[in-house]
Design a protein around this motif. Structure first.
Motif, short mmCIF file in Angstrom:
data_model
loop_
_atom_site.label_atom_id
_atom_site.label_comp_id
_atom_site.label_asym_id
_atom_site.label_seq_id
_atom_site.Cartn_x
_atom_site.Cartn_y
_atom_site.Cartn_z
N GLY A 154 0.75 -1.25 -0.01
CA GLY A 154 -0.15 0.02 0.09
C GLY A 154 0.77 1.18 -0.10
N PHE A 155 2.10 1.12 0.85
CA PHE A 155 2.87 2.46 0.63
C PHE A 155 3.47 2.40 -0.66
N VAL A 156 3.94 1.35 -1.50
CA VAL A 156 4.47 1.42 -2.63
C VAL A 156 3.73 2.32 -3.62
N LEU A 157 2.18 1.90 -3.54
CA LEU A 157 1.27 2.43 -4.45
C LEU A 157 1.26 3.89 -4.18
N GLN A 158 1.11 4.22 -2.93
CA GLN A 158 0.76 5.73 -2.71
C GLN A 158 2.01 6.58 -2.66
N ALA A 159 2.97 5.91 -2.79
CA ALA A 159 4.60 6.62 -2.76
C ALA A 159 4.86 6.81 -4.26
N THR A 160 4.07 6.25 -5.23
CA THR A 160 4.42 6.68 -6.42
C THR A 160 3.86 8.05 -6.76
N VAL A 216 13.61 8.76 -5.84
CA VAL A 216 14.39 8.15 -5.03
C VAL A 216 13.56 7.11 -3.92
N VAL A 217 12.26 7.53 -3.62
CA VAL A 217 11.51 6.54 -2.76
C VAL A 217 11.24 5.32 -3.57
N ASN A 218 10.70 5.66 -4.79
CA ASN A 218 10.25 4.39 -5.61
C ASN A 218 11.38 3.63 -6.35
N ILE A 219 12.62 3.91 -5.99
CA ILE A 219 13.69 2.86 -6.13
C ILE A 219 13.81 2.04 -5.00
N GLY A 220 13.50 2.74 -3.68
CA GLY A 220 13.42 1.93 -2.64
C GLY A 220 12.24 0.98 -2.70
N SER A 221 11.32 1.22 -3.47
CA SER A 221 9.75 0.44 -3.81
C SER A 221 10.38 -0.80 -4.34
N ILE A 222 11.24 -0.53 -5.57
CA ILE A 222 11.65 -1.68 -6.39
C ILE A 222 12.54 -2.67 -5.70
N ILE A 223 13.23 -2.09 -4.74
CA ILE A 223 14.25 -3.11 -4.11
C ILE A 223 13.21 -3.99 -3.10
N PHE A 224 12.03 -3.35 -2.47
CA PHE A 224 11.25 -4.19 -1.48
C PHE A 224 10.53 -5.16 -2.32
N CYS A 225 9.90 -4.71 -3.41
CA CYS A 225 9.23 -5.66 -4.15
C CYS A 225 9.93 -6.64 -4.73
N THR A 226 11.28 -6.67 -5.13
CA THR A 226 12.21 -7.73 -5.50
C THR A 226 12.59 -8.50 -4.40
N LEU A 227 12.89 -8.18 -3.39
CA LEU A 227 13.27 -8.96 -2.44
C LEU A 227 12.01 -9.53 -1.56
N CYS A 228 10.90 -9.10 -1.42
CA CYS A 228 9.67 -9.66 -0.54
C CYS A 228 8.52 -10.01 -1.33
N LEU A 229 8.15 -10.04 -2.48
CA LEU A 229 7.17 -10.42 -3.20
C LEU A 229 7.17 -11.84 -4.00
N PRO A 230 6.65 -12.87 -3.57
CA PRO A 230 6.52 -14.06 -4.21
C PRO A 230 5.54 -13.82 -5.36
N GLU A 231 5.62 -14.80 -6.35
CA GLU A 231 4.67 -14.65 -7.52
C GLU A 231 3.46 -15.54 -7.12
N THR A 232 2.25 -15.06 -7.44
CA THR A 232 1.08 -15.70 -7.12
C THR A 232 0.36 -16.08 -8.42
N LYS A 233 0.88 -15.88 -9.62
CA LYS A 233 -0.20 -16.31 -10.88
C LYS A 233 -0.45 -17.72 -11.02
N GLY A 234 -1.50 -18.12 -11.50
CA GLY A 234 -2.11 -19.23 -11.97
C GLY A 234 -2.06 -20.09 -10.43
N LEU A 235 -2.06 -19.79 -9.09
CA LEU A 235 -2.36 -20.60 -8.10
C LEU A 235 -3.55 -20.36 -7.50
N SER A 236 -4.40 -21.22 -6.90
CA SER A 236 -5.74 -21.11 -6.03
C SER A 236 -5.52 -20.56 -4.91
#
Length: 486
Positions: free
Chosen positions: A273-279, A435-455
């Motif tokens: 949510g912070f990532v979206l609003q920080a854009t 600058v803040v959104n470069i931090g968001s890219i790092i956060f999403c790269t490290l913390c977000l798994p892919e959920t496509k195609g899963l129940s």
């Protein structure tokens, strides 16, 4: 009746039913979008003195009226999520429809500033509740192959509502030379509220919520109406029941979140949510005319240009629906953030290093539109899909409500801070966003798994392995790599 007519193509009929359910539920998202967008057109009329049909708003009271809905959204998201776990998504959507209607009528008839602030806060509760419940409801009704696109339909309806608000406001202001025009702008929000309330009488309840309440036979019946074959429906019902049997459905709110992996998951959801609003997306949606006027563009031209924001957002959200099941959630989000950083650097350069001129105005507008295109195609839809699917069934409403509630708090902070930052730093503000959104890219790269195609049940197990480092009995021991579906 949900059952298709005899002789209709089976697969097409099931898909059509799901799309119809989503279309009805997203009337709440349409109201969400309209109510957040219409205030930009209504405020200029509301600043007129009371003797001329306005409310005599000052800059401070303008901010209070605009932000009342945002703070109400935070309360609505938090409360509605918890209540939806207890009373059901369907019942809460009907209640929210009534709040939408009351807010539309009340704001159109508001006699003074304080009444308007109070009514906008109540309307914000409905907006926040819809932002929390609609994507969850659609995700729980849809199967894995339809879920991404159908939840993206919610985001499409949000930006469609904003676009309709911009165009309606401009049209009414052009056609009717009346200081009361703003009241008609606000009253139009009654239409999606009525459609939502009526339509919710023709959609099923969430099968996952029914299973969580011990109503397995009802859930099976609904799944058979929504899935391509009875075998698929029965298999999904068994999987839901097995997952629910492991979870503390009757635990208190605090006890539901007493496991470390759930706290980590909630932090990731809040971080998104912070990532979206920080854009800075809502800074553009609320303040594009101010940005363009700073380049020398006239007031009327800036207001017309704002319609471009809505049109581009609708086109981008529609493309996002098409991409979500092709690219995957994680890769779309990272692509969007990369382009957002580039456009913010571009805007900073244009506003800082070019003299005020028509060329600067059009370059700034072009940068804003490119930003919004990738924002609404790659980031906005992915956020709402992830909020609907990453949290476990037994506390999905609670966790989604907390995360989305904080999303609205971040929204309010950005909306409040942006004009101040622009006054203090000018175009340098956009370099700060970058600058803040470069931090968001790092956060999403490290913390977000892919959920496509899963129940949803497979996603729940994936999240528990990813953030808890454990596996449940009977599961395979191989741990999926971040960024790749199992």
């Amino acid at each position: 009746m949900l059952t298709p007519e005899h002789g209709a193509p089976r697969r097409l009929s099931k898909s059509a039913i799901l799309w119809r359910v989503a279309a009805i539920a997203t009337m709440g998202s349409l109201g969400f979008g309209y109510d957040t967008g219409v205030i930009s057109g209504a405020l200029p009329f509301m600043t007129l003195p009371a003797s001329e049909g306005g409310l005599g708003l000052t800059p401070v009271s303008e901010g209070a009226v605009a932000s009342a809905l945002i703070f109400g959204g935070a309360v609505g998201a938090l409360c509605a999520g918890r209540l939806a776990d207890r009373y059901g998504r369907l019942a809460m959507l009907k209640l929210l429809a009534l709040l939408f209607a009351a807010g539309a009528i009340g704001s159109a008839l508001a006699p003074n500033l304080w009444a308007m602030i109070a009514i906008r806060f109540v309307l914000g509760i409905a907006v926040g509740g819809a932002s929390s419940i609609v994507p969850v409801f659609i995700a729980e009704v849809a199967g894995p192959k339809h879920r991404g696109r159908l939840v993206c339909q919610s985001e499409l309806m949000v930006v469609s509502g904003q676009c309709i608000a911009y165009m309606t406001s401009a049209l009414l202001a052009h056609l009717f030379d009346s200081p009361l025009t703003w009241r008609y702008m606000l009253a139009i929000a009654l239409i999606p509220a009525a459609l939502l309330y009526i339509g919710m009488n023709f959609v099923p309840n969430s099968p996952r919520w029914l299973v969580a309440k011990g109503r397995l036979s009802e859930a099976k019946s609904i799944l058979r109406e929504l899935r391509d074959c009875p075998h698929e429906a029965d298999r999904e019902a068994r999987e839901i029941a097995q997952q629910c049997s492991r979870e503390p459905h009757r635990a208190s709110a605090l006890r539901q979140l007493n496991q470390p992996w759930l706290i980590k998951l909630l932090l990731v959801g809040t971080g998104l949510g912070f990532v979206l609003q920080a854009t800075g997306v809502n800074a553009f949606m609320y303040y594009t005319p101010i940005i363009l006027k700073a380049t020398g563009m006239g007031t009327h031209a800036a207001l017309v240009a704002t319609i471009g924001n809505g049109v581009v957002s609708v086109i981008a959200a529609a493309l996002g629906m098409w991409l979500i099941n092709r690219m995957g959630r994680r890769s779309m989000l990272l692509l969007g953030l990369a382009v957002v950083v580039l456009t913010q650097v571009f805007l900073g350069a244009v506003l800082n290093f070019m003299p005020a001129s028509m060329a600067q105005s059009y370059l700034a507008l072009g940068g804003i539109l490119v930003f919004l295109f990738f924002m609404q195609m790659c980031i906005g839809p992915v956020y709402w899909v992830l909020m609907a699917e990453i949290f476990p069934t037994h506390s999905r409403g609670l966790m989604n409500g907390i995360a989305v509630g904080l999303f609205w708090v971040f929204n309010a902070i950005v909306a409040f801070a942006f004009p101040i930052a622009m006054a203090l730093f000018g175009g340098m503000t956009f370099f700060l966003f970058a600058v803040v959104n470069i931090g968001s890219i790092i956060f999403c790269t490290l913390c977000l798994p892919e959920t496509k195609g899963l129940s949803l049940e497979e996603i729940e197990r994936l999240m528990q392995r990813t953030f808890g480092g454990t596996r449940q009995a009977g599961e395979a021991s191989d741990k999926p790599v971040l960024g790749t579906p199992r």
